[in-house]
Write an enzyme that holds these catalytic residues in place. Structure first.
Site, PDB file in Angstrom:
ATOM      1  N   ASP A 174     -15.132   1.355   0.051  1.00 45.38           N
ATOM      2  CA  ASP A 174     -15.371   1.156   1.480  1.00 45.38           C
ATOM      3  C   ASP A 174     -16.861   1.343   1.715  1.00 45.38           C
ATOM      4  O   ASP A 174     -17.396   2.442   1.545  1.00 45.38           O
ATOM      5  CB  ASP A 174     -14.568   2.166   2.290  1.00 45.38           C
ATOM      6  CG  ASP A 174     -14.625   1.904   3.788  1.00 45.38           C
ATOM      7  OD1 ASP A 174     -15.749   1.692   4.307  1.00 45.38           O
ATOM      8  OD2 ASP A 174     -13.573   1.919   4.443  1.00 45.38           O
ATOM      9  N   GLU A 205      -1.440  -0.869  -3.895  1.00 48.35           N
ATOM     10  CA  GLU A 205      -2.637  -0.097  -3.569  1.00 48.35           C
ATOM     11  C   GLU A 205      -2.327   1.388  -3.526  1.00 48.35           C
ATOM     12  O   GLU A 205      -1.294   1.801  -3.004  1.00 48.35           O
ATOM     13  CB  GLU A 205      -3.152  -0.571  -2.206  1.00 48.35           C
ATOM     14  CG  GLU A 205      -4.403   0.111  -1.744  1.00 48.35           C
ATOM     15  CD  GLU A 205      -4.920  -0.472  -0.438  1.00 48.35           C
ATOM     16  OE1 GLU A 205      -5.740   0.195   0.210  1.00 48.35           O
ATOM     17  OE2 GLU A 205      -4.504  -1.590  -0.057  1.00 48.35           O
ATOM     18  N   HIS A 209      -0.482   4.143  -0.292  1.00 47.60           N
ATOM     19  CA  HIS A 209      -1.398   5.058   0.382  1.00 47.60           C
ATOM     20  C   HIS A 209      -1.326   6.470  -0.178  1.00 47.60           C
ATOM     21  O   HIS A 209      -1.529   7.455   0.533  1.00 47.60           O
ATOM     22  CB  HIS A 209      -1.150   5.069   1.892  1.00 47.60           C
ATOM     23  CG  HIS A 209      -2.409   5.346   2.684  1.00 47.60           C
ATOM     24  ND1 HIS A 209      -2.854   6.606   2.948  1.00 47.60           N
ATOM     25  CD2 HIS A 209      -3.335   4.509   3.225  1.00 47.60           C
ATOM     26  CE1 HIS A 209      -3.974   6.552   3.641  1.00 47.60           C
ATOM     27  NE2 HIS A 209      -4.292   5.281   3.812  1.00 47.60           N
ATOM     28  N   ASP A 227       0.844  -1.196   0.000  1.00 48.15           N
ATOM     29  CA  ASP A 227       0.000   0.000   0.000  1.00 48.15           C
ATOM     30  C   ASP A 227       0.880   1.247   0.000  1.00 48.15           C
ATOM     31  O   ASP A 227       1.512   1.564   0.998  1.00 48.15           O
ATOM     32  CB  ASP A 227      -0.908  -0.029   1.236  1.00 48.15           C
ATOM     33  CG  ASP A 227      -1.952   1.065   1.216  1.00 48.15           C
ATOM     34  OD1 ASP A 227      -1.952   1.893   0.272  1.00 48.15           O
ATOM     35  OD2 ASP A 227      -2.781   1.096   2.146  1.00 48.15           O
ATOM     36  N   HIS A 236     -12.630  -2.340   0.890  1.00 47.49           N
ATOM     37  CA  HIS A 236     -11.790  -1.812   1.959  1.00 47.49           C
ATOM     38  C   HIS A 236     -12.552  -1.907   3.273  1.00 47.49           C
ATOM     39  O   HIS A 236     -13.693  -1.478   3.358  1.00 47.49           O
ATOM     40  CB  HIS A 236     -11.458  -0.350   1.633  1.00 47.49           C
ATOM     41  CG  HIS A 236     -10.657   0.350   2.677  1.00 47.49           C
ATOM     42  ND1 HIS A 236     -11.196   1.256   3.564  1.00 47.49           N
ATOM     43  CD2 HIS A 236      -9.341   0.289   2.970  1.00 47.49           C
ATOM     44  CE1 HIS A 236     -10.254   1.723   4.344  1.00 47.49           C
ATOM     45  NE2 HIS A 236      -9.112   1.157   4.017  1.00 47.49           N
ATOM     46  N   GLU A 270     -10.530   3.198  -1.880  1.00 49.38           N
ATOM     47  CA  GLU A 270     -11.005   3.391  -0.514  1.00 49.38           C
ATOM     48  C   GLU A 270     -11.374   4.836  -0.232  1.00 49.38           C
ATOM     49  O   GLU A 270     -12.121   5.118   0.704  1.00 49.38           O
ATOM     50  CB  GLU A 270      -9.964   2.921   0.508  1.00 49.38           C
ATOM     51  CG  GLU A 270      -8.711   3.773   0.560  1.00 49.38           C
ATOM     52  CD  GLU A 270      -7.705   3.235   1.568  1.00 49.38           C
ATOM     53  OE1 GLU A 270      -7.397   3.952   2.531  1.00 49.38           O
ATOM     54  OE2 GLU A 270      -7.240   2.101   1.390  1.00 49.38           O
TER      55      GLU A 270
END
Length: 205
Positions: free
Chosen positions: A81, A32, A8, A6, A108, A58
């Site tokens: 999510d 990710e 992020h 990830d 997510h 997400e």
């Protein structure tokens, strides 16, 4: 063991391209959020430059945001999510849109048992569902694990990497309301961590 990485969204597109190239020999299952969702136009460019599947979603909150990203291409795995993107109904629509683009679904969910149960309901009816994020027993659930306030913990047991369809009615999760009420009388003074760069400016968490 398969593993995902990830980013992020903490990395700019030029560096993401370099890191994806360096990571290719290790064959991660996916990367990710290689860039922030606000830079979604970079997804097809990064995907074209790497053999690593890209995942994101997400921090996208409606099927209309997902629609633009799916139409542009670049993602192999979509990660809505349910707690933020409209719940079961909206995320079922998002899953169906992703399937039309041959994009896999991996909701997510680093949240609690009700959110996980809702995600599982979407997974059970989505042909493109491949992964389900969950935080049972994970390090950041210190002093309160995901299933601490659940009565039917056996229904969430993972066997050979799979959770069976939840047998109970509704979402299939039975909350221990007495224990939850007792815990709510003295809640911990938890605050979201605030990260800063060396110069003191606010950093992406």
């Amino acid at each position: 063991v398969d593993f995902g990485i990830d980013f992020h969204g903490r990395i700019g597109a030029p560096m993401a391209r370099v890191l994806l190239r360096e990571l290719e020999p290790y064959r991660p299952l996916f990367v990710e959020e290689p860039v922030l969702p606000e830079q979604a136009e970079q997804y097809p460019r990064l995907a074209a430059a790497s053999a690593i599947p890209l995942a994101a979603g997400e921090r996208m909150y409606s099927r209309f945001e997902f629609k633009r990203v799916l139409a542009a291409g670049g993602l192999s795995i979509l990660q809505p999510d349910l707690s933020h993107a409209g719940g079961i109904s909206e995320c079922f629509r998002i899953a169906a849109m992703a399937e039309a683009y041959d994009v896999a679904l991996a909701p997510h969910c680093p949240l609690g048992p009700v959110a996980l149960a809702a995600c599982l309901q979407v997974d059970f009816v989505s042909h493109n569902a491949v992964l389900q994020e969950q935080s049972i027993g994970i390090h950041y659930n210190q002093h309160a694990d995901l299933l601490d306030y659940v009565r039917n913990t056996d229904d969430f047991r993972c066997e050979d990497g799979y959770i069976r369809a939840l047998p109970g009615p509704g979402l299939g999760v039975e909350i221990d309301e007495e224990r939850l009420q007792a815990a709510s009388r003295k809640p911990p003074a938890w605050r979201n961590p605030l990260w800063r760069h060396a110069d003191g400016s606010v950093a992406e968490w």
